[in-house]
Design a protein around this motif. Structure first.
Motif, PDB file in Angstrom:
ATOM      1  N   ALA A 240      32.916  43.608  31.961  1.00 27.98           N
ATOM      2  CA  ALA A 240      32.989  45.023  32.333  1.00 27.98           C
ATOM      3  C   ALA A 240      34.382  45.582  32.061  1.00 27.98           C
ATOM      4  O   ALA A 240      35.396  44.944  32.356  1.00 27.98           O
ATOM      5  CB  ALA A 240      32.638  45.185  33.808  1.00 27.98           C
ATOM      6  N   LYS A 241      34.442  46.784  31.502  1.00 30.39           N
ATOM      7  CA  LYS A 241      35.722  47.407  31.177  1.00 30.39           C
ATOM      8  C   LYS A 241      36.572  47.632  32.429  1.00 30.39           C
ATOM      9  O   LYS A 241      37.795  47.487  32.396  1.00 30.39           O
ATOM     10  CB  LYS A 241      35.483  48.738  30.468  1.00 30.39           C
ATOM     11  N   ILE A 242      35.917  47.966  33.527  1.00 33.47           N
ATOM     12  CA  ILE A 242      36.658  48.237  34.758  1.00 33.47           C
ATOM     13  C   ILE A 242      37.409  47.004  35.247  1.00 33.47           C
ATOM     14  O   ILE A 242      38.487  47.110  35.842  1.00 33.47           O
ATOM     15  CB  ILE A 242      35.714  48.780  35.862  1.00 33.47           C
ATOM     16  N   PHE A 243      36.878  45.835  34.975  1.00 37.58           N
ATOM     17  CA  PHE A 243      37.526  44.582  35.361  1.00 37.58           C
ATOM     18  C   PHE A 243      38.868  44.459  34.631  1.00 37.58           C
ATOM     19  O   PHE A 243      39.914  44.216  35.241  1.00 37.58           O
ATOM     20  CB  PHE A 243      36.601  43.419  35.008  1.00 37.58           C
ATOM     21  N   GLU A 245      40.553  46.848  33.147  1.00 34.80           N
ATOM     22  CA  GLU A 245      41.430  47.971  33.482  1.00 34.80           C
ATOM     23  C   GLU A 245      42.149  47.741  34.807  1.00 34.80           C
ATOM     24  O   GLU A 245      43.366  47.972  34.922  1.00 34.80           O
ATOM     25  CB  GLU A 245      40.613  49.267  33.549  1.00 34.80           C
ATOM     26  N   GLN A 246      41.406  47.265  35.806  1.00 33.69           N
ATOM     27  CA  GLN A 246      42.022  47.011  37.117  1.00 33.69           C
ATOM     28  C   GLN A 246      43.030  45.866  37.038  1.00 33.69           C
ATOM     29  O   GLN A 246      44.067  45.910  37.718  1.00 33.69           O
ATOM     30  CB  GLN A 246      40.946  46.704  38.155  1.00 33.69           C
ATOM     31  N   ALA A 247      42.743  44.867  36.229  1.00 33.78           N
ATOM     32  CA  ALA A 247      43.678  43.751  36.062  1.00 33.78           C
ATOM     33  C   ALA A 247      44.980  44.252  35.434  1.00 33.78           C
ATOM     34  O   ALA A 247      46.080  43.913  35.897  1.00 33.78           O
ATOM     35  CB  ALA A 247      43.055  42.665  35.198  1.00 33.78           C
ATOM     36  N   GLU A 248      44.849  45.066  34.408  1.00 30.72           N
ATOM     37  CA  GLU A 248      46.038  45.586  33.726  1.00 30.72           C
ATOM     38  C   GLU A 248      46.878  46.445  34.666  1.00 30.72           C
ATOM     39  O   GLU A 248      48.110  46.363  34.665  1.00 30.72           O
ATOM     40  CB  GLU A 248      45.616  46.405  32.506  1.00 30.72           C
ATOM     41  N   GLU A 249      46.211  47.258  35.488  1.00 27.72           N
ATOM     42  CA  GLU A 249      46.926  48.107  36.449  1.00 27.72           C
ATOM     43  C   GLU A 249      47.755  47.281  37.418  1.00 27.72           C
ATOM     44  O   GLU A 249      48.794  47.742  37.907  1.00 27.72           O
ATOM     45  CB  GLU A 249      45.927  48.959  37.236  1.00 27.72           C
ATOM     46  N   ARG A 250      47.323  46.057  37.666  1.00 30.29           N
ATOM     47  CA  ARG A 250      48.023  45.188  38.616  1.00 30.29           C
ATOM     48  C   ARG A 250      48.914  44.160  37.918  1.00 30.29           C
ATOM     49  O   ARG A 250      49.401  43.218  38.558  1.00 30.29           O
ATOM     50  CB  ARG A 250      46.985  44.495  39.517  1.00 30.29           C
ATOM     51  N   GLY A 251      49.096  44.323  36.648  1.00 32.01           N
ATOM     52  CA  GLY A 251      49.980  43.433  35.907  1.00 32.01           C
ATOM     53  C   GLY A 251      49.435  42.035  35.725  1.00 32.01           C
ATOM     54  O   GLY A 251      50.200  41.082  35.542  1.00 32.01           O
ATOM     55  N   ILE A 252      48.089  41.893  35.769  1.00 33.47           N
ATOM     56  CA  ILE A 252      47.452  40.584  35.613  1.00 33.47           C
ATOM     57  C   ILE A 252      46.856  40.486  34.218  1.00 33.47           C
ATOM     58  O   ILE A 252      46.105  41.370  33.789  1.00 33.47           O
ATOM     59  CB  ILE A 252      46.357  40.365  36.682  1.00 33.47           C
ATOM     60  N   SER A 253      47.187  39.434  33.513  1.00 31.85           N
ATOM     61  CA  SER A 253      46.641  39.212  32.176  1.00 31.85           C
ATOM     62  C   SER A 253      45.251  38.591  32.300  1.00 31.85           C
ATOM     63  O   SER A 253      45.118  37.429  32.682  1.00 31.85           O
ATOM     64  CB  SER A 253      47.565  38.281  31.376  1.00 31.85           C
ATOM     65  N   LEU A 254      44.239  39.391  31.995  1.00 33.61           N
ATOM     66  CA  LEU A 254      42.857  38.910  32.124  1.00 33.61           C
ATOM     67  C   LEU A 254      42.457  38.227  30.818  1.00 33.61           C
ATOM     68  O   LEU A 254      41.820  38.800  29.945  1.00 33.61           O
ATOM     69  CB  LEU A 254      41.918  40.070  32.441  1.00 33.61           C
ATOM     70  N   ILE A 351      42.152  41.630  42.226  1.00 34.18           N
ATOM     71  CA  ILE A 351      41.465  42.642  41.414  1.00 34.18           C
ATOM     72  C   ILE A 351      40.227  43.119  42.183  1.00 34.18           C
ATOM     73  O   ILE A 351      39.321  42.330  42.449  1.00 34.18           O
ATOM     74  CB  ILE A 351      41.054  42.053  40.052  1.00 34.18           C
ATOM     75  N   PRO A 352      40.160  44.406  42.586  1.00 31.99           N
ATOM     76  CA  PRO A 352      39.048  44.889  43.419  1.00 31.99           C
ATOM     77  C   PRO A 352      37.664  44.604  42.842  1.00 31.99           C
ATOM     78  O   PRO A 352      36.741  44.258  43.588  1.00 31.99           O
ATOM     79  CB  PRO A 352      39.321  46.396  43.500  1.00 31.99           C
ATOM     80  N   TYR A 353      37.511  44.767  41.544  1.00 30.89           N
ATOM     81  CA  TYR A 353      36.197  44.537  40.933  1.00 30.89           C
ATOM     82  C   TYR A 353      35.710  43.126  41.222  1.00 30.89           C
ATOM     83  O   TYR A 353      34.543  42.924  41.596  1.00 30.89           O
ATOM     84  CB  TYR A 353      36.278  44.768  39.423  1.00 30.89           C
ATOM     85  N   PHE A 354      36.586  42.143  41.060  1.00 31.88           N
ATOM     86  CA  PHE A 354      36.188  40.761  41.334  1.00 31.88           C
ATOM     87  C   PHE A 354      36.001  40.539  42.830  1.00 31.88           C
ATOM     88  O   PHE A 354      35.014  39.914  43.247  1.00 31.88           O
ATOM     89  CB  PHE A 354      37.224  39.768  40.807  1.00 31.88           C
ATOM     90  N   ALA A 355      36.925  41.023  43.645  1.00 37.28           N
ATOM     91  CA  ALA A 355      36.850  40.806  45.092  1.00 37.28           C
ATOM     92  C   ALA A 355      35.542  41.355  45.654  1.00 37.28           C
ATOM     93  O   ALA A 355      34.903  40.728  46.506  1.00 37.28           O
ATOM     94  CB  ALA A 355      38.047  41.450  45.782  1.00 37.28           C
ATOM     95  N   GLU A 356      35.122  42.520  45.172  1.00 38.61           N
ATOM     96  CA  GLU A 356      33.854  43.095  45.632  1.00 38.61           C
ATOM     97  C   GLU A 356      32.669  42.256  45.160  1.00 38.61           C
ATOM     98  O   GLU A 356      31.701  42.066  45.897  1.00 38.61           O
ATOM     99  CB  GLU A 356      33.713  44.524  45.111  1.00 38.61           C
ATOM    100  N   GLY A 357      32.757  41.738  43.938  1.00 40.70           N
ATOM    101  CA  GLY A 357      31.669  40.928  43.414  1.00 40.70           C
ATOM    102  C   GLY A 357      31.582  39.550  44.017  1.00 40.70           C
ATOM    103  O   GLY A 357      30.533  38.904  43.965  1.00 40.70           O
TER     104      GLY A 357
END
Length: 404
Positions: A240-243, A245-254, A351-357
């Motif tokens: 998912a693109k949102i995954f 995007e949220q990682a990048e916003e938090r400085g995490i290399s997905l 990452i909120p997307y993962f935490a929610e999932g």
């Protein structure tokens, strides 16, 4: 190079008593795919691959020896029957048009779709019967465009179920779909929850199936020929693109590895919960990716890291080909109980997307249909149905013009 005689598929299927491998396409296209696969490999392994493919499924052999224990399909995969076997299906569609003169082309499309499901399911009937009705189920999906119409999904589900005794009705894990699954379960209809990507959806379906079965049992419904699976579309969850995007916003290399660990983490947790709480549903892993590449070597973690689980893994033709070739000389062992690396989990949970999932009730049922993977998969599946209707409309007009 020293090859292993048993295919990677066979070896994966023996990593536990509970693991099942399913064919992710209509059974009607299997032989055609095998021919193309064999043609594509180097001469030195053609004979080996030919033998290995016959062990996966061969209607002339004892079904108890088949590696494939069931089948999943979806609208794009069912449409592929009409695309790949066009010469065989044109007369079938024209005959349906003549048999049902009062139907429009959309209704004829549904009849043709059901006929493909019926014929595909017939190829696994012997396994269904010989296994005591525990294996050999073939999934047939309701029209994906109905994903917010529970009672129409139930109506279509009952139509599909009536085609063959081993048909398992595939229903999306939207809020309306979960209700439809409850109702179908209460009626004793085997179900496969699809468009399902995360733990909240898996838990909602598991609870609906449990309650539906309890409701049916209280009213004397027979469940001796029934099963429930919950499909986690693992790669679609991760991609998912949102995954990203949220990682990048938090400085995490997905990275590819991080993405695959994310889906595997949810799958392992769901697998554990379903077992510990004795839910009647079994987890099914779908949409697996040929990924990641580690130290220059192609890995398929979705298969390797979930090996040994009490779960179903459904595999599309391209995934099977990649797995058989990349793991042709590599060992496969149970890794279902291996934990996710702590440093990876720490990053993922930020990452909120993962935490929610990853939580059990962190996404509300009314939000299931608005999830990004739901929307993208819904669009893809719906497009396949529309394209099938367009194709059949052409044949429909040919027949009508000839009659007039």
């Amino acid at each position: 190079m020293q090859y292993i005689e048993a295919s990677a598929m066979e070896r994966l299927s023996k990593t536990s008593d509970g693991i099942e491998l399913w064919w992710d396409s209509n059974p009607l296209v299997y032989e055609r795919w095998c021919e193309k696969f064999i043609e594509s490999v180097d001469d030195e392994i053609k004979d080996l691959i030919k033998v290995q493919l016959k062990k996966l499924w061969d209607e002339n052999e004892d079904p108890s020896n088949w590696v494939f224990k069931g089948v999943t399909t979806n609208p794009p995969l069912t449409k592929a029957v009409f695309d790949n076997l066009r010469d065989e299906w044109r007369p079938v569609i024209k005959e349906l048009t003549r048999l049902y003169p009062a139907m429009d082309h959309e209704q004829i499309t549904w009849e043709a779709y059901k006929e493909a499901c019926k014929r595909g399911a017939s190829r696994y009937l012997t396994l269904y019967e010989n296994s005591g009705y525990t294996k050999g189920f073939v999934s047939a999906q309701v029209d994906p465009r109905l994903f917010i119409e529970p009672f129409t999904m139930v109506k279509q589900g009952l139509e599909l179920r009536s085609l063959q005794p081993n048909i398992m009705v595939k229903v999306p894990a939207t809020q309306s779909g979960v209700l439809a699954i409850f109702l179908l379960t209460a009626l004793g209809v085997p179900t496969n929850a699809t468009l399902c990507y995360n733990l909240p959806q898996i838990m909602a379906v598991a609870e609906a199936v449990k309650l539906g079965k309890e409701t049916g049992e209280a009213r004397g419904v027979d469940y001796s020929k029934w099963r429930s699976v919950i499909t986690m579309m693992i790669g679609r969850f991760e991609d998912a693109k949102i995954f990203a995007e949220q990682a990048e916003e938090r400085g995490i290399s997905l990275t590819e590895e991080m993405k695959r660990w994310a889906g595997i983490a949810v799958a392992k947790k769901a697998h554990r919960i379903l077992a510990e709480r004795n839910y009647p549903s079994k987890l099914l892993i779908a949409s697996s990716r040929v990924s990641p590449i580690v130290n220059g070597r192609q890995e398929i973690w979705h298969l390797e890291k979930l090996a040994g689980g009490n779960l179903v893994i459904t595999m599309n033709p391209e995934l099977i080909k990649a797995f058989m070739l990349h793991y042709i000389d590599r060992p496969i062992e149970s890794k279902i109980d291996e934990p996710i690396p702590e440093d990876v989990m720490a990053k993922l949970l930020k990452i909120p997307y993962f935490a929610e999932g990853y939580g059990e009730d962190t996404i509300k049922p009314e939000d299931f249909e608005t999830l990004e993977p739901t929307q993208t998969t819904y669009a893809q599946f719906s497009k396949a149905m529309i394209q099938l209707e367009d194709y059949i409309e052409q044949l429909f007009r040919e027949v009508k013009e000839k009659v007039s």
